[in-house]
Design a protein around this motif. Structure first.
Motif, mmCIF file in Angstrom:
data_model
loop_
_atom_site.group_PDB
_atom_site.id
_atom_site.type_symbol
_atom_site.label_atom_id
_atom_site.label_comp_id
_atom_site.label_asym_id
_atom_site.label_seq_id
_atom_site.Cartn_x
_atom_site.Cartn_y
_atom_site.Cartn_z
ATOM 1 N N HIS A 137 0.931 -1.159 -0.079
ATOM 2 C CA HIS A 137 -0.032 0.147 0.033
ATOM 3 C C HIS A 137 0.906 1.355 0.014
ATOM 4 O O HIS A 137 1.921 1.289 0.786
ATOM 5 N N PRO A 138 0.368 2.143 -0.713
ATOM 6 C CA PRO A 138 1.071 3.591 -0.756
ATOM 7 C C PRO A 138 1.457 4.127 0.647
ATOM 8 O O PRO A 138 2.633 4.836 1.036
ATOM 9 N N ASN A 139 0.624 3.835 1.634
ATOM 10 C CA ASN A 139 0.819 4.337 2.988
ATOM 11 C C ASN A 139 2.147 4.003 3.503
ATOM 12 O O ASN A 139 2.925 4.483 4.260
ATOM 13 N N VAL A 140 2.224 2.535 3.230
ATOM 14 C CA VAL A 140 3.640 1.910 3.721
ATOM 15 C C VAL A 140 4.864 2.518 3.085
ATOM 16 O O VAL A 140 5.647 2.651 3.740
ATOM 17 N N LYS A 141 4.806 2.934 1.797
ATOM 18 C CA LYS A 141 5.911 3.199 1.194
ATOM 19 C C LYS A 141 6.405 4.699 1.781
ATOM 20 O O LYS A 141 7.246 5.133 2.051
ATOM 21 N N LYS A 142 5.385 5.515 1.792
ATOM 22 C CA LYS A 142 5.182 6.806 2.568
ATOM 23 C C LYS A 142 5.901 6.925 3.747
ATOM 24 O O LYS A 142 6.698 7.497 4.165
ATOM 25 N N ALA A 143 5.418 5.865 4.909
ATOM 26 C CA ALA A 143 5.849 5.751 6.254
ATOM 27 C C ALA A 143 7.283 5.377 5.883
ATOM 28 O O ALA A 143 8.067 5.964 6.941
ATOM 29 N N LEU A 144 7.651 4.416 5.255
ATOM 30 C CA LEU A 144 9.045 4.024 5.193
ATOM 31 C C LEU A 144 9.908 5.201 4.764
ATOM 32 O O LEU A 144 11.185 5.453 5.423
ATOM 33 N N ILE A 145 9.817 5.697 3.705
ATOM 34 C CA ILE A 145 10.312 6.951 3.321
ATOM 35 C C ILE A 145 10.620 8.084 4.427
ATOM 36 O O ILE A 145 11.557 8.518 4.386
ATOM 37 N N ASN A 146 9.455 8.553 5.233
ATOM 38 C CA ASN A 146 9.459 9.483 6.173
ATOM 39 C C ASN A 146 10.125 9.094 7.391
ATOM 40 O O ASN A 146 10.397 9.840 8.214
ATOM 41 N N ALA A 147 10.227 7.762 7.585
ATOM 42 C CA ALA A 147 10.728 7.219 9.026
ATOM 43 C C ALA A 147 12.169 7.802 9.210
ATOM 44 O O ALA A 147 13.153 7.894 8.315
ATOM 45 N N GLY A 148 12.462 7.990 10.653
ATOM 46 C CA GLY A 148 13.679 8.638 10.904
ATOM 47 C C GLY A 148 14.334 7.607 11.885
ATOM 48 O O GLY A 148 13.778 6.362 11.948
ATOM 49 N N ASP A 149 15.387 7.687 12.397
ATOM 50 C CA ASP A 149 16.091 6.815 13.329
ATOM 51 C C ASP A 149 15.499 6.355 14.504
ATOM 52 O O ASP A 149 15.872 5.494 15.195
ATOM 53 N N MET A 150 14.587 7.420 15.338
ATOM 54 C CA MET A 150 13.703 7.121 16.296
ATOM 55 C C MET A 150 12.377 6.802 15.833
ATOM 56 O O MET A 150 11.454 6.825 16.961
ATOM 57 N N SER A 151 12.100 6.398 14.763
ATOM 58 C CA SER A 151 10.692 6.067 14.459
ATOM 59 C C SER A 151 10.363 4.706 14.695
ATOM 60 O O SER A 151 9.016 4.437 14.575
ATOM 61 N N THR A 152 11.253 4.003 15.183
ATOM 62 C CA THR A 152 10.908 2.205 15.166
ATOM 63 C C THR A 152 10.891 2.155 16.603
ATOM 64 O O THR A 152 11.824 2.640 17.467
ATOM 65 N N VAL A 153 10.248 0.989 16.987
ATOM 66 C CA VAL A 153 10.415 0.364 18.441
ATOM 67 C C VAL A 153 10.610 -1.186 18.305
ATOM 68 O O VAL A 153 10.431 -1.681 17.210
ATOM 69 N N ILE A 154 11.108 -1.806 19.180
ATOM 70 C CA ILE A 154 11.099 -3.411 19.323
ATOM 71 C C ILE A 154 9.918 -3.783 20.245
ATOM 72 O O ILE A 154 10.011 -3.516 21.460
ATOM 73 N N THR A 155 9.368 -4.640 19.740
ATOM 74 C CA THR A 155 8.301 -5.281 20.342
ATOM 75 C C THR A 155 8.478 -6.845 20.178
ATOM 76 O O THR A 155 9.426 -7.498 19.611
ATOM 77 N N GLY A 156 7.871 -7.315 21.362
ATOM 78 C CA GLY A 156 7.882 -9.261 21.182
ATOM 79 C C GLY A 156 9.153 -9.976 21.808
ATOM 80 O O GLY A 156 9.537 -10.988 21.865
ATOM 81 N N TYR A 157 9.727 -9.087 23.009
ATOM 82 C CA TYR A 157 10.761 -9.667 23.585
ATOM 83 C C TYR A 157 10.162 -10.983 24.700
ATOM 84 O O TYR A 157 10.858 -11.575 24.528
ATOM 85 N N SER A 158 9.147 -10.946 24.987
ATOM 86 C CA SER A 158 8.340 -12.018 25.663
ATOM 87 C C SER A 158 8.433 -13.137 24.682
ATOM 88 O O SER A 158 8.368 -14.407 25.231
ATOM 89 N N THR A 159 8.200 -13.259 23.481
ATOM 90 C CA THR A 159 8.269 -14.430 22.624
ATOM 91 C C THR A 159 9.907 -15.107 22.320
ATOM 92 O O THR A 159 9.720 -16.137 21.618
#
Length: 293
Positions: free
Chosen positions: A197-219
């Motif tokens: 989806h274009p929304n995904v591409k736009k989000a990836l292009i606009n993402a900065g170094d602090m735009s992500t988080v890590i989830t799922g440590y419990s798994t």
């Protein structure tokens, strides 16, 4: 640039496109292969008919080598091997969880080699890489700067580095560490040929170094994703429950979240993974090695 990776896979450039569910379909895979790299279909858990359809469509779009991914989960391998013997893809990209079973590698890699397939294997430790090499032919948990030199010191098969590589600088660094090629995944999501989806591409292009988080440590298989309402909910679950309870709750929350983002463009409750969703569990692929044979 020609080296052992190119020679084994019969490609012009030692660049592998990582398989991604709902993303790595025939148009993207063929485009990468036509450009001289190796495109890989992300069909590890897909129904047989979908895999056959994607392989057929890819062959219509390119006469270059390409791959399909599998996952080394015992209960899934007999079905996949039967399918592989029918469609005979040029390359099998074998995804693994941690602790590779040497006997599984020995058994199934022989069958895949007998079908005429080259094998790329993704592992999670140097020990896994060594076990995999005995069977035929990627590694996470540690940083790429640590893993690549270790792997090239102990393995005879060519090593392909993966994890956070998106341009020529990353490629050059990987080669300096001893790798003979690279794998890239996320960066291809922004390609014109990627059916997301274009929304995904736009989000990836606009993402900065602090735009992500890590989830799922419990798994025990955490994953990096773009921060949104879904990731906030997942982090809250892990903060307020025991590891066992949180892991089960996360699997319920994560189900279909990748499709919501990639296909429907839901950037609120959909998951834009920087890496992969395996089955209903989460896997961290921040740094990997590929072993090619």
């Amino acid at each position: 640039m020609s080296n052992r990776v190119c020679e084994v896979l019969n490609i012009e450039k030692p660049i592998i496109q990582g398989p991604m569910a709902w993303i790595s379909t025939a148009p993207l895979v063929a485009a990468v292969s036509n450009a001289g790299g190796l495109g890989v279909l992300g069909v590890g858990f897909a129904p047989d008919e979908f895999v056959k359809e994607q392989v057929e469509e890819t062959r219509k779009l390119t006469d270059k080598p390409f791959g399909i991914n599998t996952v080394l989960i015992p209960e899934n391998l007999d079905r996949l091997t039967k399918l592989i013997s029918e469609i005979k893809p040029p390359v099998i990209y074998a995804d693994t969880l941690i602790n590779v079973d040497e006997q599984i590698c020995l058994h199934y890699f022989k069958l895949w080699h007998d079908a005429g397939c080259k094998i790329i294997l993704k592992a999670s430790t140097i020990a896994d890489a060594i076990a995999a090499e005995k069977g035929g032919g990627h590694t996470t948990v540690e940083a790429i700067t640590i893993l690549v030199p270790q792997a090239t010191d102990v393995l005879s098969v060519p090593v392909v580095a993966s994890g956070g590589i998106a341009d020529g600088r990353g490629f050059a660094a990987a080669i300096a560490l001893g790798a003979e090629g690279i794998e890239m995944g996320t960066i291809f999501m922004a390609a014109e040929e990627a059916s997301v989806h274009p929304n995904v591409k736009k989000a990836l292009i606009n993402a900065g170094d602090m735009s992500t988080v890590i989830t799922g440590y419990s798994t025990d298989e955490p994953c990096r994703q773009i921060k949104n309402k879904l990731s906030d909910e997942m982090i809250e679950i892990e903060a307020n429950n025991t590891k066992e309870v949180a892991a089960e709750l996360l699997r319920t929350v994560a189900e279909s979240s990748l499709k919501k983002a990639m296909i429907d463009g839901d950037m609120v409750e959909g998951a834009v993974w920087q890496d992969k969703l395996y089955h209903l569990s989460l896997k961290l692929n921040l740094s990997n090695l590929f072993l090619v044979k």
